[in-house]
Each structure stands twice: as structure tokens, then as C-alpha cells.
Design a protein around this motif. Structure first.
Motif, mmCIF file in Angstrom:
data_model
loop_
_atom_site.group_PDB
_atom_site.id
_atom_site.type_symbol
_atom_site.label_atom_id
_atom_site.label_comp_id
_atom_site.label_asym_id
_atom_site.label_seq_id
_atom_site.Cartn_x
_atom_site.Cartn_y
_atom_site.Cartn_z
ATOM 1 N N ILE B 476 -88.230 -4.006 28.641
ATOM 2 C CA ILE B 476 -88.909 -5.261 28.192
ATOM 3 C C ILE B 476 -87.855 -6.323 27.830
ATOM 4 N N THR B 477 -88.035 -7.498 28.305
ATOM 5 C CA THR B 477 -86.966 -8.206 28.170
ATOM 6 C C THR B 477 -87.550 -9.889 27.612
ATOM 7 N N GLY B 478 -86.727 -10.884 27.340
ATOM 8 C CA GLY B 478 -87.382 -12.078 26.999
ATOM 9 C C GLY B 478 -87.077 -12.978 28.204
ATOM 10 N N ILE B 479 -86.708 -12.581 29.376
ATOM 11 C CA ILE B 479 -86.211 -13.091 30.518
ATOM 12 C C ILE B 479 -87.378 -13.986 31.139
ATOM 13 N N GLN B 480 -87.358 -15.356 31.262
ATOM 14 C CA GLN B 480 -88.237 -16.044 32.030
ATOM 15 C C GLN B 480 -87.509 -16.054 33.631
ATOM 16 N N ASP B 481 -88.056 -15.644 34.496
ATOM 17 C CA ASP B 481 -87.250 -15.413 35.639
ATOM 18 C C ASP B 481 -87.617 -16.803 36.548
ATOM 19 N N GLY B 510 -91.215 -12.905 30.796
ATOM 20 C CA GLY B 510 -92.055 -14.090 30.768
ATOM 21 C C GLY B 510 -93.274 -14.053 29.878
ATOM 22 N N ASP B 511 -93.187 -13.383 28.695
ATOM 23 C CA ASP B 511 -93.897 -13.200 27.759
ATOM 24 C C ASP B 511 -93.227 -13.216 26.373
ATOM 25 N N THR B 512 -93.682 -13.942 25.477
ATOM 26 C CA THR B 512 -93.281 -14.073 24.188
ATOM 27 C C THR B 512 -93.875 -12.912 23.244
ATOM 28 N N PRO B 519 -82.473 -15.505 26.062
ATOM 29 C CA PRO B 519 -82.097 -17.034 25.806
ATOM 30 C C PRO B 519 -82.837 -17.784 26.841
ATOM 31 N N VAL B 520 -82.667 -19.102 26.693
ATOM 32 C CA VAL B 520 -83.006 -20.077 27.532
ATOM 33 C C VAL B 520 -82.521 -19.748 28.927
ATOM 34 N N SER B 521 -83.129 -20.124 30.238
ATOM 35 C CA SER B 521 -82.302 -19.999 31.270
ATOM 36 C C SER B 521 -81.754 -21.311 31.714
ATOM 37 N N GLY B 522 -80.506 -21.192 31.184
ATOM 38 C CA GLY B 522 -79.599 -22.535 31.320
ATOM 39 C C GLY B 522 -78.217 -22.113 30.882
ATOM 40 N N GLY B 523 -77.386 -23.158 31.460
ATOM 41 C CA GLY B 523 -76.049 -22.762 30.976
ATOM 42 C C GLY B 523 -75.324 -21.534 31.633
#
Lengths: 150, 751, 290
Positions: B476-481, B510-512, B519-523
Motif C-alpha cells: 500500500i503506497t501513496g503513489i498516484q501513478d 491512488g487513494d488517500t 509525495p507529489v509526482s513532481g520534481g
């Protein structure tokens, strides 16, 4: 006024109400694999087959599709289409996947007509399906793979 | 478990802040050695959700349908600047099917820092009102019924004019080390190069979109975002809710490239209207709105002056950048390449963030650095020309061994290896052969450019692994792919650590709802942030599993190993399926949670790379064709070469389009963009694709926690345009004063 | 919202087209975009797909191409192959998906892609307003002629058909007329801003071609390698020693070019003058290939 549409081998009665085929597919028939991205025929994300030819469903008036055989990505799961999809996965010919249904529609028809396409034929036939993620190199490879050439 | 707080620096696209990070002192995970015998990490693996994506079965935010859902339509400003004289909200509300309307004067339950809707819109496409109705058609009829009367006010879209009038979004910045002016005056060789770079629109094929649904005081929002936790935070704050009363779902995102930050206007407006109407509300940008208001990389006007010794040693860099910010937004680090790419003691960097009547600029893949590299790396080539030096040699000569701003060492840097490998793959040594007359009449040339970016990631990032009786693990991750394949990378890392085959590991994100932060998918921070957390969680499960195996087989844990889904004893007596142990769990699961520790102090973390472009120029048509791009990037350990190369290809193609065709064009008369549609904003087709050759130094970053991975999202877009422009100059002996190299500009340059 | 009807003959279609707000629907690829951008709002769509206007057939030693023939069918048709300029133009137009939808008649009658004409934020002169925003604004993709409207003609087929000596068969309830291809177009005037020289109630039903030229070529350049409108295109055909040239993208209608001085009358505007070089190059290469 209701019209009759043949989609993926099934018959539906729908009220087109001046809408495009894309809206009817997505909103009435719950066929959500076909995407709205540009809404003006400039990207191919809404690609479906109309009598076996890829067209932009966003430009096609639903009434004009009556009497024609429509196939969406949901109707493409066997035979060559399945091989195309498997090749897309194996070669990673997709990133976000939003354009992918349209890509698969065009690639399937390409291989039906030209079982062993050249690189140039792939470019020519797939040029109507934009991919902003830039999966093009792998889309080319996936098509060659599905053609048994990679 | 012992956990401590540690003060550390967190970096996001070059902005550093001091934060407290959790350090799990019970975490025994140590970094994989560079030559570690890994069975899955580094091997190509297809995406775990690839088949569903290829079949069109995955559901993006635009595909979410809820019972009773209303559709929202937005009234947007048709003018670059104006003030609303009248707006008939009552008429809109009286339109058949309309259930809710909000305008600039409406009492809203949400509180945000900036007004949600504009009574004095300051750019074309600014949202003025939103109508929610039973159908989109009814909502659009409601928008028409608003009968907007807008008094058009003067606008400013020309950045030079903005500079002349000193209209800035924030104060100009002046950063310096040494004395660039004196060093320039004293330099044996100097050059000056100026470049205009275009505004560049992210253009995700799935536009910004949100669906919001309330259940009492609990909000569920499906948001097409690059940061679902940021979206949760924003929604919770805006509506005065507990964080856990907001659930953001972002399973699939149809592209973002930086544009889709946090909740965005879409989720805030949808949630507000859902609260007002008591019905779920869907708000999806149409393409015109997306191109006008989805965001963009700002246009810049940059000037670079360089000074060097006769031997090529850089002695002075003086760079300035005028940035057409629009209404605001972050001032992107356009001059970071000038400040950090090469060793130089005397550097001055002046940035002028000009306020114009366009939407605030926002992030687009390597914001600032990409357009900065486009100018600075062309200037370096001009210097090479002035010195009569090989451009790659000049870059090698001025290699920075330590960070030029802080003086700190890099956590790892394989740039010289990137140069060597790229040169070898591109045939750099014989590049002047290309300049000989060609049978097809085209002019050919080859150019290179260097890349620098951050991409080290950092805390916080969490993961939880659960292993069940069937021997299957859920991560279980906090990734939005967002299409990067990060979930699959997490699958690989977890399977490696667990000693399970990929087929027995599934990663969810993909679900909080589970409250497992990512983290945000950025940087370029997702992979380096998340993978260590995943590894740490998996390591805990592995440890427990082996302990249980010791109990089951009545053998010391130290004598057991777990690999390829089997538990083996060192004496060979035991060789059992994992399920021989897990099978005894029944409905219980073996759980482990892990978190990402801080980056080590005393280092700066950067990614590096080199790209070499070969172009062919048709001087009769002004046409530039990119024939080949060689891309070699130092991003530490590669987890999944299959999806990694997809990232590189995507970055290269977007960079190529920035160099050749993409330009957001604003009408000077009205200040309204003229090509805010896909029919005339030309993103590349498959027929525009060059050959792309990819490699990496394959040296893990030994100073980054546990996986040695750096990020790869941004790096590949950074040097592409500069390499192409340098190749164009090599082919034609001319350098264009602006990008993109359209037919018009090429012909003007060659005339 | 438009009504929809699908007549089963040309006569029925012509009858329907006399109705207020009636509009021809063929492939719809241009019409749909015009409706979506508020350029037109037809009350009734008269869909020609069953009106018997498709198909390519021999016509003496030439061809008759039904107006509803798709671009894809034209590009792939064996009878059309000897008209290389035409088959090439049809195969380069738009995208593969659009070529499966768009028709010959629709391609010829499509509206300009001028971003001011298409954009919802402007009411330009061509669209009935007072100002050609392109002339005072951004006209990098616009044409090379002087005039009140400097939009660029976007059809690939028009110049290709023109150099083949094609005629257009136009029908109305009053009968049929046949005009040279370039006469399908007109310069817009203050009182009639249309670029198409069709009267109300008239319909393009076919294009007729004489025998194939001895040699022909179609060359174009667009904003990218595929799937773009022609920024400039040149069609060339040779019969014996006589060469005919036509171009798209250089005037607001397709334009015949003088082989001796192809740039004559095409001075260009500040931001569009680059097209002169492209035009000269394409003409030179087209002539060389004949």
C-alpha cells in the motif's frame, strides 16, 4: 427521437439529441474506454471503428452512425486486437494510457490490412493518434512485435 | 520500534526547506551494494496494470460516474483583462436542469487564499462563474443564460513592455558569487548570446478534472492530480475539515507533466457546488479551457554572457532572464544551469518575473531549468566556437567537481561517464563528416547539451506491506501513478526484498483513504522517495516471515534464505514454498510499514546527463528534422529499465517539440492566445519521432538511502532542445534567436 | 441543437437544403468543429451518406469522383492512381482517421483554419465583423496576398484537382452546372464574405477529371511531419510540354501559379513572407520531379 446503434455486436436504442457518437458511447452506453481529449478530431483518443475503419467519434453525429457497425475498445479483446494489446504491454507502448484505446484501435486495423508493416507504414497509419507522454518509439515496436517481427 | 525526529532539508524542484523527518531506528535496511546480486531490480518488467490500460478498462477521473451526479460548466473570460459589469445568476439558476450557480459575489462555504472566481478576470480563460446541472448541455445553457457583460480593460502580454514598465509578480532577484563583471572585462574570450523561448503548454490528454461527493461532512473527491495528498490538504483546509474527513482518489491520471497541482480550481469548485446542491458534481475542463487555464511553461527572454581563458576555462557567467510569469506563480529556476552546470567562480544571475495578462505559470516538466538550459547550453557552444574548441571537450574541461553554490560535494556524479558514453553512441568523434555535402541535399549537424536537475527525493514517504496466507503481498503506497510506472517499480522493489516473484506482489496507490503518505509526482522525486520506504516495509515482512519459517522448520533464522518465492536452508535440507509458512496464517497477515529516511547531510543531490542530437535541415523549406537523439542520464540505480526508457523517450519528445514546433501564441491586439486548441497547438505525432538511443552509467548513488535511485521524470526533457539547437548551428553555421525552430524562424535565420 | 435527416437521393437532399437553416452534412469533420466553435448553428443537418454521391468511376478517358467519396478511398483507389498529384494529396490530408471520415466535397468546401476566424474570442471580418485581426496581429501562418482577409486556404485536394484540369459538378433544384475547379472559389467581398462560389441551395455532387496528366506531383510542408494542414503546398501537372501549377496556403482560396514567375502577386505580409521561399522551393522541386 430514438435511433438504433450497433455497437460491439449489440443493438442499442438511444436518443441522440444532437450529440456526437462519443457522447452517446460514454454517457448512454457506459463504454468509457473511448476518450474525449480534444473534441475536434485533432488527437484520435476517441478513435472507434465504423464499418471496420478508425474514425474520430467526437466528430461523428450519432445519427450518422445509424446503420453502421461500430466497434469500440471494449469490443476489441480477441484475435489480432488481443495480440496488439499484449504487445503494447510487453513493449511498454503506453504511459498514462489515456490515448491507448485509440492507439489500439488504429494499430489493430493497420495489422489487419498490412500484416507486416514497414516503419513508414506504421508512421503513416498511426499519425492520427497523438500520445502526449511520448510512447511512440514503443508503439512502433509493439506493432512490429504484434506483427511477429520483433 | 524506536522513532526519532531529525531535522533535514527537503528539496522540491530546487526549493529547499528545513523539515522534521521521522527516522525509524529499528529499520535495519542497508543500501544495496553497487554490485548486489538482485534478481528483479534492474530487469525490465511490464506494468502491473498494463493489460487494463491497453484494454481501456482503467478509470480516469473523467470516467467517474456517480448516481445523481451533476455536470459543471465554467464561464471563462473571453478577454485578457476585464471587469464584470453584470452577470445574471438568477437566470442561470432558472435554466431547466440547472441546480447550482456560483459567481464572484456568491457566498461560498470554502475559504481559500485566492478568490475562486474572478470579478476582474486578468487573463483569457479565467473562471468567472460555475454552473452545475443535470447534464453538461443544461450546464452550458446555464452559462449562456449568465449573459456575461464584461468591460474590457487594457492588457499587457508583451514581456519587454512589462519589463519596461517594471511590472513584476515578485521582486527581481540578483544572485551572485565572485565578480562576474570584472571577470568578463578581464576574460581573454567573451561571447554573448540571447534567446527567446516560447510558452509551452503541458497539454495532458486528460484535462484537469474532478468529481466531488459529500456524505454529511465527509468529502470524497476524485481528482486528476499529481498530488492527491496535497489535494486532500487543500480541500480539508478550504472546507474546514479534518484531514481524514477528506478522501482523494487518483488511481489513474491521463498525463499531467506538472500541470495538475493539488486540488486545483476544479476540485474546489466541484466540492463547493456539490455542497450547495447536495449532489455529486463533476467538473472537467474542455480542451480550450485546458489550454488556456491548465498551465504552461512561461516564455522567457534570456541573455548569457560568458568569459573564458584561452584554454577554455570558464571565468565569468553573467546571465539574465525575463520571465513572462502571467498573473503569478512560482518563479522557476531558469538560471540554475548558469549557476550550477559548470565550475566558475564569477557568476551573476538576474531574474525578472514580469506580470502579464496570462494565467500564472506553473510547473511543466523541469520547469525553469529546461528553458534555462536551452539558452545557456547554446551559449556554451558559442563559446566553444569562439575558442575553436570541441563543444564536448569544453564541457569536460569545465566539469564541476563540487556544487558551485554551496561548495558541498555531490552525493554522486557520473557526468563524465555520460559524456563518454553519449559521444560513443552518437559517433561524436566523426561529427564533422556530417557537414560534408549530402546526397539528399540536406544539411546535417550534431550538437550536445548537458543536463543538471535535482531528483534525490526525501522524506516523508511511507509504505505498508501485507503478506497473506496465499503468499501474496499487497503493497500500500501513496503513489498516484501518472503514467510513469512507479507502482510497477514499487512492485519490483517489494518483490526483490520479499524474495517473491512479481506475480505475487501487487501495489496499490491512488487513494488517500489508507493514509499511507506518498509525495507529489513532481520534481523527479517519487522513485527516490518511495522506493526506500517500500523496501523498508518489505524488509520487515521478510524478517517476520523468516522468523516464522524458523519456527515452522525448527531451524535458526540465520540459516534460512528467501528468494524466488522459496525458503531455503543453507544446508539445502529445506527448500519450501513460501506458502508452507504463510499457509498457517489463516486470515492473519504479516504486516510491515516502512518510511523514507532523510538524505545524508553534507551532500547535494543532483541528476546529470548528456544528450547528443543529430539533425537534418532542409534549407529550401526551413525544415528541421531530428534524426537521432542519444540520451545518457545519471540517475543512479535503474529499477525498471522498461519504464525508465519510456520516461526518457517521453522527455526527449517533449523537448524536441519545444525545440521545433510547440509555441503558445498570444494575439498582441487582444491578449488572447490564438492557438489554445489541439488543432493548431502542434504536439508531435509518431511520424515526427527521431531514433532515440538510451543508456545510463548504471552507478547507484551510494549516499542515497537504501536503493541508490534518483528520479528520471525531469532529466530527459532538459537538454534536448539545446542539443537540437546546437546541432542546427553545427549544420548551418547559424543560430536562431528564438525557439521553436519553425519553418518561418529557420528561413529567417538562414536568410 | 440541430435536427438530422438522411435523404436517399440527391433530389431529396436538394429539396431539404432549401429549408431555413439546413446544412449539408458529409463527413462532418469540418462542420462539427464549426458548430462547436459557434461559427455555424444549423437547424437541420442533411446527411448525404445515402444520397448516392460516393464512388469513383471511369468517365470517358477521365474519372468522375462522387463528392461523398472519402479521402481514404480516393487515396487508395486504383483508378485515381494515375493522377499521382491527387492520390498523394488525398493521402497527406489530415490524419488517417479524418481521411476515413472526410469527403472530397467537404475537403473542397472546408472553411479556413485562420485562428481568428475559428476562435470564439474574435469576430473577424471574414466571419462578418469589421477587422481582419490577422493583419494587425499574428499572421505567421497566413497568406501572401493583399486583401481584406489574409487567411490561408487549407485544402490539399483543391490545388491537386485544379492542375489535373478538374471540373466541379454543382447541382441545385434548378439543374446542374459544371465549373472549372478554381471557379468553385471566390474572393470575399464586403457584402458576401463567402470564399465558396455556391449559391444557396447548390450542392457539389461530383468532381470530373479529364485523362491523367503525363506527370504530376504534390509537395507540401506542414507544421509537423504528419497530421497538419498544409502551410504551403504545390500541385504540379504536365501534359506534353505544358505545365500547370497551383498552390494552397498562399491565398485565401486555392491559387493557380505562373510556372515562369510563381511568386507573382504574392508579396506576403511581415510574418508570412517566409512562405515565399517555401513556395519557390516547392515549385522548383515539383517542376524537377515532372
Amino acid at each position: 427521437m430514438e435511433i438504433t446503434l450497433e455497437v460491439n455486436g449489440r443493438t442499442y436504442s438511444i436518443a441522440p439529441a444532437g450529440r456526437r457518437l462519443l457522447a452517446v458511447l460514454r454517457d448512454d452506453l457506459e463504454l468509457l474506454g473511448t476518450k474525449l481529449a480534444c473534441g475536434e478530431g485533432a488527437c484520435g483518443a476517441c478513435g472507434v471503428l465504423l464499418d471496420g475503419r478508425p474514425v474520430n467519434a467526437c466528430l461523428l453525429f450519432a445519427e450518422a452512425a445509424e446503420g453502421h457497425e461500430i466497434v469500440t475498445i471494449e469490443g476489441l479483446s480477441t484475435g489480432r486486437a488481443a495480440a496488439v494489446q499484449a504487445a503494447f504491454v510487453a513493449e511498454d507502448a503506453l504511459q498514462c494510457g489515456f490515448c491507448t484505446p485509440g492507439q489500439v484501435v488504429s494499430a489493430t486495423v493497420l495489422l489487419e490490412r498490412t500484416p507486416h508493416p514497414t516503419r513508414e507504414e506504421i508512421h503513416e497509419t498511426m499519425a492520427g493518434n497523438l500520445c502526449r507522454c511520448g510512447a511512440y518509439p514503443k508503439i512502433e515496436r509493439a506493432i512490429l512485435r504484434a506483427a511477429g517481427e520483433a | 520500534m524506536t522513532t526519532r525526529f531529525v531535522k533535514t532539508q527537503k528539496e522540491m524542484e530546487g526549493r529547499y526547506e528545513d523539515v522534521w523527518a521521522l527516522v525509524d531506528e529499528s529499520d535495519e535496511t542497508t543500501s544495496w551494494k553497487p554490485d548486489a546480486d538482485l534478481s528483479l531490480v534492474g530487469q525490465p518488467a511490464p506494468r502491473q496494470d498494463g493489460a487494463a490500460r491497453a484494454a481501456g478498462r482503467v478509470r480516469f477521473t473523467v470516467d467517474v460516474k456517480l448516481a445523481g451526479m451533476l455536470h459543471a460548466a465554467v464561464l471563462r473570460s473571453p478577454a485578457a483583462h476585464g471587469t464584470v459589469r453584470s452577470l445574471d445568476l438568477a437566470a442561470a439558476l432558472a435554466t431547466p436542469g440547472v441546480r447550482g450557480v456560483i459567481g464572484p459575489e456568491s457566498e461560498l462555504s470554502l475559504t481559500t487564499r485566492a478568490p475562486l472566481l474572478q470579478a476582474e478576470p486578468a487573463y483569457a480563460g479565467a473562471a468567472i462563474a460555475v454552473v452545475a446541472a443535470d447534464t453538461l448541455e443544461a450546464a452550458l445553457a446555464g452559462v449562456a443564460a449568465l449573459a456575461l457583460d464584461l468591460e474590457v480593460l487594457p492588457h499587457l502580454v508583451d514581456m519587454q513592455e512589462g519589463l519596461n514598465e517594471q511590472r513584476f509578480t515578485t521582486d527581481p532577484t540578483d544572485e551572485a558569487r565572485g565578480d562576474a563583471e570584472a571577470a568578463l572585462a578581464a576574460a581573454a574570450v567573451t561571447i554573448e548570446f540571447a534567446l527567446d523561448t516560447p510558452a509551452h503548454v503541458q497539454t495532458p490528454l486528460e484535462p484537469h478534472a474532478a468529481v466531488a461527493s459529500w456524505d454529511g461532512d465527509e468529502l470524497t473527491a476524485w481528482v486528476s492530480t499529481l498530488g492527491m495528498f496535497a489535494a486532500r490538504e487543500e480541500l480539508a483546509k478550504a472546507f474546514g475539515l479534518r484531514k481524514d474527513a477528506v478522501r482523494v482518489r487518483t488511481e489513474f491520471v491521463g498525463g499531467g507533466f506538472g500541470a495538475k497541482q493539488g486540488a486545483g480550481f476544479e476540485a474546489l469548485a466541484a466540492a463547493e457546488l456539490a455542497r450547495i446542491t447536495g449532489r455529486p458534481v463533476r467538473l472537467v475542463n474542455d480542451r480550450h479551457a485546458e489550454q488556456l487555464d491548465g498551465g504552461r511553461r512561461a516564455a522567457t527572454r534570456q541573455t548569457v554572457r560568458l568569459g573564458a581563458d584561452r584554454d577554455g576555462t570558464l571565468t565569468a557567467i553573467d546571465a539574465d532572464a525575463v520571465v513572462a510569469q502571467g498573473q503569478g506563480g512560482w518563479v522557476m529556476p531558469v538560471l540554475i544551469p548558469a549557476q550550477t552546470l559548470y565550475r566558475c567562480a564569477n557568476v551573476r544571475a538576474l531574474t525578472f518575473p514580469v506580470k502579464t495578462n496570462l494565467r500564472a505559470q506553473n510547473a511543466f516538466r523541469a520547469p525553469g531549468v529546461m528553458e534555462g538550459t536551452a539558452a545557456f547550453e547554446q551559449a556554451i557552444d558559442e563559446l566553444a566556437l569562439a575558442l575553436n574548441m570541441d563543444p564536448l571537450e569544453l564541457r569536460r574541461l569545465n566539469h564541476a567537481d563540487v556544487d558551485q553554490v554551496s561548495g558541498l560535494p555531490y552525493s554522486s556524479k557520473q557526468l563524465l561517464a555520460c559524456y563518454d558514453r553519449a559521444a560513443e553512441l552518437a559517433g561524436w568523434a566523426t561529427r564533422d563528416e556530417l557537414r560534408k555535402p549530402q546526397p539528399d541535399g540536406l544539411l546535417r549537424g550534431m550538437g550536445c547539451a548537458t543536463q543538471i536537475w535535482w531528483g534525490g527525493g526525501g522524506p516523508p514517504s511511507h509504505a505498508t506491506v501485507r503478506l497473506d496466507a496465499d503468499g501474496n503481498a499487497t503493497v500500500i503506497t501513496g503513489i498516484q501513478d501518472i503514467g510513469t510506472g512507479t507502482l510497477t517499480s514499487a512492485q519490483i522493489v517489494a518483490a526483490e526484498e520479499l524474495g517473491l516473484p512479481l506475480s505475487q506482489v501487487r501495489v496499490v496507490g491512488g487513494d488517500t483513504g489508507p493514509n499511507v503518505y506518498g509525495p507529489v509526482s513532481g520534481g523527479s522525486q517519487t522513485t527516490p522517495s518511495v522506493m526506500p520506504a517500500v523496501r523498508s516495509a518489505a524488509a520487515k515482512v521478510r524478517k517476520t516471515l523468516l522468523q516464522l519459517a524458523g519456527d515452522v522448520f525448527e531451524i535458526a533464522v540465520e540459516d534460512l534464505d528467501l528468494r524466488d518465492g522459496r525458503i531455503r536452508s543453507s544446508d539445502g535440507a529445506i527448500d519450501a514454498e513460501v506458502t508452507e509458512v504463510t499457509g498457517k496464517l489463516g486470515d492473519a497477515t504479516i504486516d510491515g510499514s516502512g518510511s523514507r529516511g532523510p538524505n545524508p547531510d553534507g551532500f547535494v543531490v543532483h541528476t546529470f546527463g548528456c544528450q547528443i542530437a543529430q539533425v537534418a535541415v532542409d534549407v529550401g523549406l526551413g525544415e528541421v528534422r531530428v534524426e537521432r537523439i542519444v540520451a545518457v542520464h545519471d540517475v543512479g540505480r535503474i529499477v525498471n529499465p522498461l519504464t525508465a526508457s519510456s520516461q526518457v523517450e517521453g522527455g526527449v519528445l517533449q523537448g524536441m517539440a519545444f525545440a521545433l514546433s510547440e509555441e503558445f501564441i498570444v494575439d498582441p491586439t487582444t491578449g488572447v492566445p490564438v492557438n489554445a486548441h489541439l488543432d493548431d497547438y502542434k504536439i508531435p505525432t509518431i511520424a515526427d519521432m527521431p531514433e532515440i538511443i538510451i543508456d545510463y552509467p548504471h552507478v547507484p548513488d551510494a549516499n542515497l538511502p537504501t536503493t541508490g535511485t534518483k528520479g528520471l521524470g525531469e532529466p530527459p526533457i532538459i537538454p534536448t532542445a539545446a542539443a537540437i539547437a546546437n546541432a542546427f548551428a553545427h549544420a548551418t553555421d547559424r543560430r536562431a534567436a528564438a525557439l521553436p525552430l519553425t519553418r518561418a524562424r529557420v528561413l529567417e535565420t538562414l536568410a | 441543437m440541430s435536427g438530422y435527416t438522411r435523404p436517399t437521393s440527391v433530389d431529396e437532399a436538394l429539396e431539404l437544403l432549401t429549408g431555413e437553416g439546413a446544412c449539408v452534412l458529409a463527413g462532418g469533420t469540418d462542420l462539427a468543429g464549426q458548430i462547436d466553435r459557434g461559427i455555424t448553428a444549423p437547424a437541420l443537418l442533411v446527411d448525404l451518406q445515402d444520397a448516392g454521391l460516393g464512388g469513383i468511376e471511369r468517365d470517358g478517358d477521365g474519372l468522375r469522383i462522387g463528392a461523398a467519396t472519402t479521402l481514404a478511398d480516393l487515396a487508395a483507389d486504383a483508378l485515381a492512381a494515375p493522377y499521382a498529384v491527387l492520390a498523394t494529396a488525398a493521402g497527406l490530408a489530415a490524419s488517417p482517421l479524418l481521411r476515413n471520415q472526410g469527403t472530397v466535397g467537404g475537403n473542397l468546401c472546408q472553411h479556413t483554419r485562420c485562428w481568428y476566424y475559428r476562435g470564439e474570442e474574435w469576430n473577424c471580418w471574414l466571419g462578418g465583423g469589421d477587422t481582419c485581426f490577422a493583419q494587425i496581429g499574428d499572421h505567421r501562418k497566413h497568406n501572401l496576398e493583399e486583401g481584406e482577409c489574409i487567411s490561408a486556404h487549407p485544402s490539399d485536394l483543391a490545388p491537386a484537382l485544379a492542375v489535373c484540369g478538374a471540373t466541379v459538378v454543382v447541382r441545385s433544384l434548378d439543374g446542374e452546372r459544371e465549373i472549372p475547379l478554381l471557379d468553385l472559389y471566390r474572393r470575399p467581398t464586403d457584402d458576401n464574405r463567402s470564399l465558396i462560389a455556391l449559391a444557396r441551395g447548390e450542392l457539389v455532387v461530383a468532381v470530373r477529371l479529364p485523362a491523367p496528366p503525363d506527370g504530376s506531383a504534390y509537395l507540401r510542408t506542414g507544421a509537423r511531419q504528419a497530421f497538419s494542414f498544409p502551410l504551403v503546398s504545390v500541385a504540379a501537372a504536365r501534359r506534353g510540354d505544358s505545365v500547370t501549377l497551383a498552390a494552397a496556403g498562399v491565398a485565401n482560396i486555392p491559387r493557380a501559379l505562373d510556372p515562369v514567375d510563381p511568386l507573382a502577386g504574392l508579396p506576403g505580409h511581415p510574418q508570412s513572407a517566409w512562405k515565399r521561399k517555401v513556395l519557390a522551393t516547392l515549385v522548383e522541386r515539383a517542376l524537377a520531379s515532372l
